[in-house]
Design a protein around this motif. Structure first.
Motif, PDB file in Angstrom:
ATOM      1  N   ILE A   1      -5.252  15.492   5.613  1.00 43.47           N
ATOM      2  CA  ILE A   1      -4.081  16.190   6.162  1.00 43.47           C
ATOM      3  C   ILE A   1      -2.922  15.204   6.177  1.00 43.47           C
ATOM      4  N   LYS A   2      -1.825  15.579   5.552  1.00 39.92           N
ATOM      5  CA  LYS A   2      -0.607  14.761   5.593  1.00 39.92           C
ATOM      6  C   LYS A   2       0.165  15.187   6.828  1.00 39.92           C
ATOM      7  N   ILE A   3       0.555  14.212   7.623  1.00 35.12           N
ATOM      8  CA  ILE A   3       1.262  14.524   8.867  1.00 35.12           C
ATOM      9  C   ILE A   3       2.653  13.890   8.849  1.00 35.12           C
ATOM     10  N   SER A   4       3.652  14.659   9.277  1.00 32.42           N
ATOM     11  CA  SER A   4       5.010  14.137   9.435  1.00 32.42           C
ATOM     12  C   SER A   4       5.404  14.248  10.890  1.00 32.42           C
ATOM     13  N   PHE A   5       5.956  13.173  11.420  1.00 29.94           N
ATOM     14  CA  PHE A   5       6.418  13.152  12.813  1.00 29.94           C
ATOM     15  C   PHE A   5       7.923  12.912  12.855  1.00 29.94           C
ATOM     16  N   ARG A   6       8.609  13.622  13.740  1.00 29.66           N
ATOM     17  CA  ARG A   6      10.016  13.343  14.004  1.00 29.66           C
ATOM     18  C   ARG A   6      10.195  13.387  15.508  1.00 29.66           C
ATOM     19  N   SER A   7      11.137  12.573  16.024  1.00 32.15           N
ATOM     20  CA  SER A   7      11.352  12.579  17.470  1.00 32.15           C
ATOM     21  C   SER A   7      12.803  12.281  17.800  1.00 32.15           C
TER      22      SER A   7
ATOM     23  N   VAL B   1       0.836  -1.221   0.000  1.00 32.64           N
ATOM     24  CA  VAL B   1       0.000   0.000   0.000  1.00 32.64           C
ATOM     25  C   VAL B   1       0.863   1.261   0.000  1.00 32.64           C
ATOM     26  N   ARG B   2       2.085   1.150   0.515  1.00 34.53           N
ATOM     27  CA  ARG B   2       2.975   2.322   0.535  1.00 34.53           C
ATOM     28  C   ARG B   2       3.445   2.707  -0.868  1.00 34.53           C
ATOM     29  N   ALA B   3       3.226   1.801  -1.839  1.00 33.49           N
ATOM     30  CA  ALA B   3       3.678   2.096  -3.203  1.00 33.49           C
ATOM     31  C   ALA B   3       2.571   2.758  -4.028  1.00 33.49           C
TER      32      ALA B   3
ATOM     33  N   ASN C   1      -3.329   6.721  10.953  1.00 29.50           N
ATOM     34  CA  ASN C   1      -3.360   5.928   9.713  1.00 29.50           C
ATOM     35  C   ASN C   1      -2.010   5.878   9.000  1.00 29.50           C
ATOM     36  N   GLY C   2      -0.959   5.727   9.779  1.00 33.55           N
ATOM     37  CA  GLY C   2       0.365   5.727   9.148  1.00 33.55           C
ATOM     38  C   GLY C   2       1.343   4.822   9.847  1.00 33.55           C
ATOM     39  N   GLY C   3       2.590   5.214   9.816  1.00 29.78           N
ATOM     40  CA  GLY C   3       3.656   4.423  10.418  1.00 29.78           C
ATOM     41  C   GLY C   3       4.995   4.951   9.967  1.00 29.78           C
ATOM     42  N   GLY C   4       6.021   4.121  10.087  1.00 34.09           N
ATOM     43  CA  GLY C   4       7.361   4.545   9.668  1.00 34.09           C
ATOM     44  C   GLY C   4       8.402   3.965  10.600  1.00 34.09           C
ATOM     45  N   HIS C   5       9.235   4.835  11.121  1.00 35.40           N
ATOM     46  CA  HIS C   5      10.282   4.419  12.057  1.00 35.40           C
ATOM     47  C   HIS C   5       9.977   5.032  13.424  1.00 35.40           C
ATOM     48  N   ILE C   6      10.746   4.618  14.445  1.00 41.12           N
ATOM     49  CA  ILE C   6      10.521   5.197  15.780  1.00 41.12           C
ATOM     50  C   ILE C   6      10.685   6.724  15.737  1.00 41.12           C
ATOM     51  N   ASN C   7      11.750   7.190  15.123  1.00 37.44           N
ATOM     52  CA  ASN C   7      12.051   8.628  15.148  1.00 37.44           C
ATOM     53  C   ASN C   7      11.572   9.429  13.934  1.00 37.44           C
ATOM     54  N   ALA C   8      10.993   8.741  12.954  1.00 36.43           N
ATOM     55  CA  ALA C   8      10.492   9.460  11.760  1.00 36.43           C
ATOM     56  C   ALA C   8       9.348   8.677  11.172  1.00 36.43           C
ATOM     57  N   SER C   9       8.164   9.263  11.204  1.00 33.79           N
ATOM     58  CA  SER C   9       7.048   8.555  10.576  1.00 33.79           C
ATOM     59  C   SER C   9       6.054   9.562  10.008  1.00 33.79           C
ATOM     60  N   GLY C  10       5.038   9.009   9.376  1.00 37.92           N
ATOM     61  CA  GLY C  10       4.057   9.870   8.735  1.00 37.92           C
ATOM     62  C   GLY C  10       2.688   9.241   8.799  1.00 37.92           C
ATOM     63  N   GLY C  11       1.673  10.047   8.499  1.00 43.33           N
ATOM     64  CA  GLY C  11       0.324   9.520   8.495  1.00 43.33           C
ATOM     65  C   GLY C  11      -0.619  10.474   7.779  1.00 43.33           C
TER      66      GLY C  11
ATOM     67  N   HIS D   1      14.054  -0.716   5.633  1.00 42.71           N
ATOM     68  CA  HIS D   1      14.386  -0.494   7.043  1.00 42.71           C
ATOM     69  C   HIS D   1      13.218   0.036   7.874  1.00 42.71           C
ATOM     70  N   HIS D   2      11.974  -0.174   7.414  1.00 40.81           N
ATOM     71  CA  HIS D   2      10.814   0.220   8.220  1.00 40.81           C
ATOM     72  C   HIS D   2      10.344  -0.952   9.098  1.00 40.81           C
ATOM     73  N   GLN D   3       9.606  -0.592  10.151  1.00 39.22           N
ATOM     74  CA  GLN D   3       9.098  -1.602  11.080  1.00 39.22           C
ATOM     75  C   GLN D   3       8.041  -2.488  10.412  1.00 39.22           C
TER      76      GLN D   3
HETATM   77  P1  5GP Z   1       7.756  11.836   5.859  1.00 40.30           P
HETATM   78  O1  5GP Z   1       7.383  12.530   7.104  1.00 40.30           O
HETATM   79  O2  5GP Z   1       9.108  12.260   5.372  1.00 40.30           O
HETATM   80  O3  5GP Z   1       6.702  11.862   4.818  1.00 40.30           O
HETATM   81  O4  5GP Z   1       7.904  10.306   6.238  1.00 40.30           O
HETATM   82  C1  5GP Z   1       8.747   9.897   7.270  1.00 40.30           C
HETATM   83  C2  5GP Z   1       8.768   8.402   7.349  1.00 40.30           C
HETATM   84  O5  5GP Z   1       7.484   7.868   7.622  1.00 40.30           O
HETATM   85  C3  5GP Z   1       9.220   7.736   6.060  1.00 40.30           C
HETATM   86  O6  5GP Z   1      10.116   6.709   6.423  1.00 40.30           O
HETATM   87  C4  5GP Z   1       7.995   7.153   5.450  1.00 40.30           C
HETATM   88  O7  5GP Z   1       8.284   5.954   4.826  1.00 40.30           O
HETATM   89  C5  5GP Z   1       7.036   6.981   6.615  1.00 40.30           C
HETATM   90  N1  5GP Z   1       5.677   7.394   6.247  1.00 40.30           N
HETATM   91  C6  5GP Z   1       5.303   8.607   5.779  1.00 40.30           C
HETATM   92  N2  5GP Z   1       3.970   8.645   5.525  1.00 40.30           N
HETATM   93  C7  5GP Z   1       3.496   7.426   5.821  1.00 40.30           C
HETATM   94  C8  5GP Z   1       2.197   6.837   5.761  1.00 40.30           C
HETATM   95  O8  5GP Z   1       1.185   7.445   5.377  1.00 40.30           O
HETATM   96  N3  5GP Z   1       2.107   5.540   6.158  1.00 40.30           N
HETATM   97  C9  5GP Z   1       3.192   4.833   6.605  1.00 40.30           C
HETATM   98  N4  5GP Z   1       3.015   3.554   6.975  1.00 40.30           N
HETATM   99  N5  5GP Z   1       4.414   5.355   6.661  1.00 40.30           N
HETATM  100  C10 5GP Z   1       4.584   6.634   6.289  1.00 40.30           C
END
Ligand code: 5GP
Ligand code: MN
Length: 334
Positions: free
Chosen positions: A281-287, A100-102, A302-312, A121-123
């Motif tokens: 709304i596109k959300i980016s998280f960093r920690s 789905v990420r593609a 509704n997202g995911g990613g890594h511990i210190n960088a993810s999105g939703g 390298h994602h969870q």
């Molecule tokens: P960014 O904030 O740069 O868009 O994404 C940061 C990280 O979170 C990236 O590693 C990306 O693969 C992951 N990520 C971003 N958006 C989504 C999302 O909607 N779903 C999931 N599962 N991962 C996301």
């Protein structure tokens, strides 16, 4: 790394008579494009032609990479992308953990009869025919290098491969700063420099290629950054109308979220942006440290990613999204 038996099966698959497609995630970043093109150049060095397909377009600041412009962009060339995936014998899935990420090519990849090889390298990766997943490695580009090492073909690494892999390691480590940046990372980077990656050229191509619209948007975002949870959480946002008014171009807001973490005392930074075309709304998280944004993004956004960088993604107005976010983290003691 893949097991020895997996590696020998993969070696069999890597041959000039196979249709090989390399894919990566929606909204490709430096690591996505760097790993895809780096692998393409490695296969080319072995005499094997491979096609890189991305779901959608990627920022201009990544288009200097060797052969970046030969990439098939699914959103512009649906038919060509669909046919290439349909006819593939092997599909590499780089820098994503679930089809789905593609984006728009995800379903085609899922349904394809090709052997699928994941390097990521994602969870929590999904099932693929061959999986090399390691959340401790800071960049998929580094994993592609480890894959080349496992195939005992490091001597094939040339300047094109080196430039692409260097770029992704540089961008996904935030310039060799983030915490999974290891001695091994630096050793690989040193090898890549020896093979022809020029640090000054690559960082300048990637980071000194700002548009005026990006700087104007950054100025707006920084002027109203808000800090909550006793100074632990920084919040930034942008609305669609603002993006339009300031002439937003793809990639303009890449990395904005990191500015929140540069404030003394913050543990998490969040950037909310209205999508330009669709109602979400596109959300980016960093920690920092062990503040787990992957769990937060999975559980509530509704997202995911890594511990210190993810999105939703979130399907309310930007005001309500920020309000909900504040309520969700209110009780958290980071
Ligand atoms: P960014 O904030 O740069 O868009 O994404 C940061 C990280 O979170 C990236 O590693 C990306 O693969 C992951 N990520 C971003 N958006 C989504 C999302 O909607 N779903 C999931 N599962 N991962 C996301
Ligand atoms: Mn990555």
């Amino acid at each position: 790394m893949f097991s020895d038996s997996e590696l020998s099966s993969i070696k069999q698959l890597l041959s000039p008579d196979k249709n090989i497609v390399i894919t990566t995630h929606h909204n490709p970043d430096g690591d996505a494009i760097g790993s895809s093109l780096g692998l393409k150049h490695f296969l080319a060095a072995k005499g094997i032609d491979a096609t890189v397909i991305t779901p959608n377009d990627f920022p201009k600041f990544l288009k200097w990479m060797p052969e970046a412009k030969k990439t098939i962009i699914g959103e512009y060339k649906r038919k060509q992308a669909g046919e290439a995936i349909y006819n593939a014998d092997v599909i590499f899935c780089l820098d994503y953990n679930a089809t789905v990420r593609a984006g728009i090519i995800g379903d085609w990849i899922y349904k394809s009869r090709a052997k699928k090889i994941l390097i990521d390298h994602h969870q929590m990766p999904e099932q693929f025919d061959f999986v090399y997943s390691d959340t401790n490695v800071p960049a998929t580009c580094q994993m592609v290098y480890h894959f080349i090492q496992a195939l005992e073909e490091e001597d094939l690494v040339n300047q094109d491969i080196a430039e692409c892999l260097y770029t992704g390691i540089m961008t996904d480590t935030g310039g060799f700063r983030f915490r999974s940046t290891s001695a091994t990372t630096h050793r690989i980077v040193a090898n890549l420099i020896e093979k022809g990656a020029d640090p000054a050229k690559i960082s300048s191509n990637t980071w000194d290629n700002n548009t005026i619209s990006r700087l104007n948007l950054l100025s707006l975002v920084l002027s109203r950054i808000e800090v909550v949870n006793n100074g632990k959480v920084a919040i930034m946002w942008l609305k669609r109308e603002e993006l339009k008014a300031l002439g937003f171009e793809k990639g303009d807001t890449e990395g904005f979220v990191n500015y929140g973490l540069s404030i003394s005392g913050t543990r998490m930074s969040v950037f909310f942006m209205e999508d330009l075309y669709e109602d979400f709304i596109k959300i980016s998280f960093r920690s920092k440290d062990d503040v787990d944004t992957n769990q937060l993004a999975r559980k509530h956004f509704n997202g995911g990613g890594h511990i210190n960088a993810s999105g939703g993604k979130y399907f309310k107005s930007i005001e309500d999204t920020i309000e909900d976010f504040k309520n969700i983290i209110e009780k958290e003691d980071f």
